[in-house]
Design an enzyme around this catalytic site. Structure first.
Site, mmCIF file in Angstrom:
data_model
loop_
_atom_site.group_PDB
_atom_site.id
_atom_site.type_symbol
_atom_site.label_atom_id
_atom_site.label_comp_id
_atom_site.label_asym_id
_atom_site.label_seq_id
_atom_site.Cartn_x
_atom_site.Cartn_y
_atom_site.Cartn_z
ATOM 1 C CE1 TYR A 88 2.790 -5.433 6.566
ATOM 2 C CE2 TYR A 88 4.494 -5.473 8.393
ATOM 3 C CZ TYR A 88 4.020 -5.127 7.100
ATOM 4 O OH TYR A 88 4.823 -4.914 6.364
ATOM 5 C CB SER A 116 8.137 -7.324 6.588
ATOM 6 O OG SER A 116 8.590 -6.566 7.726
HETATM 7 N N1 LIG Z 1 7.906 0.654 4.583
HETATM 8 C C1 LIG Z 1 8.495 -0.262 5.495
HETATM 9 O O1 LIG Z 1 8.980 0.049 6.693
HETATM 10 C C2 LIG Z 1 8.346 -1.752 5.189
HETATM 11 C C3 LIG Z 1 8.967 -2.639 5.881
HETATM 12 C C4 LIG Z 1 9.077 -4.168 5.515
HETATM 13 C C5 LIG Z 1 8.258 -4.264 4.392
HETATM 14 N N2 LIG Z 1 7.490 -3.583 3.749
HETATM 15 C C6 LIG Z 1 6.602 -3.993 2.453
HETATM 16 O O2 LIG Z 1 6.965 -3.438 1.579
HETATM 17 C C7 LIG Z 1 6.032 -3.496 0.676
HETATM 18 C C8 LIG Z 1 5.655 -2.098 -0.014
HETATM 19 O O3 LIG Z 1 5.422 -1.187 0.993
HETATM 20 P P1 LIG Z 1 5.936 0.421 0.954
HETATM 21 O O4 LIG Z 1 6.631 0.592 2.049
HETATM 22 O O5 LIG Z 1 6.664 0.834 -0.255
HETATM 23 O O6 LIG Z 1 4.567 1.123 1.211
HETATM 24 P P2 LIG Z 1 3.862 2.396 0.459
HETATM 25 O O7 LIG Z 1 4.645 3.443 0.150
HETATM 26 O O8 LIG Z 1 2.502 2.450 1.252
HETATM 27 O O9 LIG Z 1 3.373 1.739 -0.929
HETATM 28 C C9 LIG Z 1 2.545 0.708 -1.006
HETATM 29 C C10 LIG Z 1 2.072 0.488 -2.454
HETATM 30 O O10 LIG Z 1 0.993 -0.597 -2.446
HETATM 31 C C11 LIG Z 1 -0.169 -0.086 -3.125
HETATM 32 N N3 LIG Z 1 -1.370 -0.597 -2.725
HETATM 33 C C12 LIG Z 1 -1.769 -0.387 -1.393
HETATM 34 N N4 LIG Z 1 -2.852 -0.992 -1.027
HETATM 35 C C13 LIG Z 1 -3.507 -1.514 -2.442
HETATM 36 C C14 LIG Z 1 -4.387 -2.025 -2.840
HETATM 37 N N5 LIG Z 1 -5.613 -2.248 -2.154
HETATM 38 N N6 LIG Z 1 -4.447 -2.309 -4.261
HETATM 39 C C15 LIG Z 1 -3.475 -2.153 -5.020
HETATM 40 N N7 LIG Z 1 -2.266 -1.375 -4.614
HETATM 41 C C16 LIG Z 1 -2.207 -1.185 -3.248
HETATM 42 C C17 LIG Z 1 0.047 1.476 -2.938
HETATM 43 O O11 LIG Z 1 -0.588 1.991 -3.971
HETATM 44 P P3 LIG Z 1 -2.047 2.797 -4.111
HETATM 45 O O12 LIG Z 1 -1.956 3.365 -2.721
HETATM 46 O O13 LIG Z 1 -2.047 3.815 -5.175
HETATM 47 O O14 LIG Z 1 -3.152 1.711 -4.438
HETATM 48 C C18 LIG Z 1 1.575 1.692 -3.236
HETATM 49 O O15 LIG Z 1 2.074 1.598 -4.409
HETATM 50 C C19 LIG Z 1 4.446 -3.782 1.632
HETATM 51 O O16 LIG Z 1 4.387 -5.192 0.926
HETATM 52 C C20 LIG Z 1 5.074 -3.643 2.881
HETATM 53 O O17 LIG Z 1 4.268 -4.523 3.579
HETATM 54 C C21 LIG Z 1 7.310 -2.169 4.052
#
Ligand SMILES: NC(=O)c1ccc[n+]([C@@H]2O[C@H](COP(=O)([O-])OP(=O)(O)OC[C@H]3O[C@@H](n4cnc5c(N)ncnc54)[C@H](OP(=O)(O)O)[C@@H]3O)[C@@H](O)[C@H]2O)c1
Length: 260
Positions: free
Chosen positions: A152, A139
């Site tokens: 985080y 991130s």
């Molecule tokens: N969105 C942002 O602003 C942002 C910015 C920078 C970095 N990121 C990073 O991008 C990555 C993806 O995030 P996203 O934004 O796409 O979030 P998201 O929409 O919440 O998706 C998160 C994914 O991770 C899975 N997950 C969460 N907890 C889990 C667990 N305990 N076991 C297995 N799977 C799990 C969720 O599936 P289930 O709930 O079905 O398990 C979902 O598929 C993360 O590493 C996040 O830190 C996000």
């Protein structure tokens, strides 16, 4: 031979878009997340659209035994993982001293320990084959401290530094490691972290598809680090020149609610 990409967190957000891109580019998939139903729906979509075959592993990756379970399942299914996408992650908002300790530790388990564990489990076979790609999702939070999301931000700093270090160690092996650093992105992440009203997201967010396309391009080019979006790149660079306390204070302001 058709290559296979294992994607964690493929049930939503950026990971789901990664799955769509890898399927479009001719890969078979190993889809991992807790929501098996969502993964099954995605697998069926990708089979119809691209003929991609998917192995679905509904698994809670905060369970310490989950990385070994994934390796066992892919080995039993005789699947060679050519690309590992460590994407699953979550954040928790609030003062560290008041936050639920269990959730703090789960964040470290998922964002740091499971990512490291999966990398260590799948890497030796890639080195042996002299080919393989690993994409770790960090991130822009990796570039400075993040008051109100202390754990985080620190987990993402780990992902960045760990990825850069092993990318260097792996030079000449045929295996590349890429760290993708998205900025604010419209996914379910904000709702889960309870940060929908904070300033950081009021300055605009990218869409998950664009972020995943940036990550895919960087991965295929073998780049060690990719920051998605010019504005995010600029912010990450500016942090390097600001005094650390100032960068932390700005980080806190962005994590607070408010519109100005
Ligand atoms: N969105 C942002 O602003 C942002 C910015 C920078 C970095 N990121 C990073 O991008 C990555 C993806 O995030 P996203 O934004 O796409 O979030 P998201 O929409 O919440 O998706 C998160 C994914 O991770 C899975 N997950 C969460 N907890 C889990 C667990 N305990 N076991 C297995 N799977 C799990 C969720 O599936 P289930 O709930 O079905 O398990 C979902 O598929 C993360 O590493 C996040 O830190 C996000």
């Amino acid at each position: 031979m058709t290559k296979t990409a294992l994607i964690t967190g493929a049930s939503g957000g950026i990971g789901l878009e990664f799955a769509r891109i890898f399927a479009r580019e001719g890969h078979n998939l190993v889809l991992v997340a807790r929501s098996g139903d969502r993964l099954r729906q995605l697998a069926s979509e990708l089979e119809k659209a691209h003929g991609a075959r998917s192995l679905i592993l509904a698994s809670d990756l905060t369970e310490p035994g989950s990385p070994a379970y994934l390796l066992d399942q892919t080995t039993r299914a005789d699947i060679q993982v050519d690309v590992l996408v460590n994407n699953a992650g979550f954040g928790q908002f609030g003062f560290f001293a008041e936050n639920d300790l269990e959730v703090c530790l789960q964040q470290i388990q998922l964002n740091v320990t499971t990512l490291t564990h999966l990398t260590r489990l799948y890497l030796p076979a890639m080195i042996e084959r002299k080919t393989g790609r690993i994409l770790n999702v960090a991130s822009t939070a990796a570039f400075q401290a993040g008051p109100l999301m202390a754990v985080y931000y620190a987990t993402k700093a780990y992902v960045l530094l760990f990825s850069e270090a092993i990318a260097n160690e792996l030079q000449g092996t045929g295996v590349t490691v890429t760290c993708l650093c998205p900025g604010p992105t419209a996914t379910e992440f904000q709702k889960r972290a309870k940060i929908t009203g904070i300033r950081l997201f009021k300055y605009g967010s990218m869409d998950a598809r664009t972020v995943a396309e940036d990550g895919y391009r960087a991965l295929m080019a073998g780049k060690p680090v990719a920051i998605s979006g010019f504005k995010n790149w600029l912010v990450a660079q500016s942090v390097r020149f600001a005094p650390r306390q100032m960068a932390t204070a700005i980080g806190r302001r962005l994590q607070e609610t408010g519109s100005e």
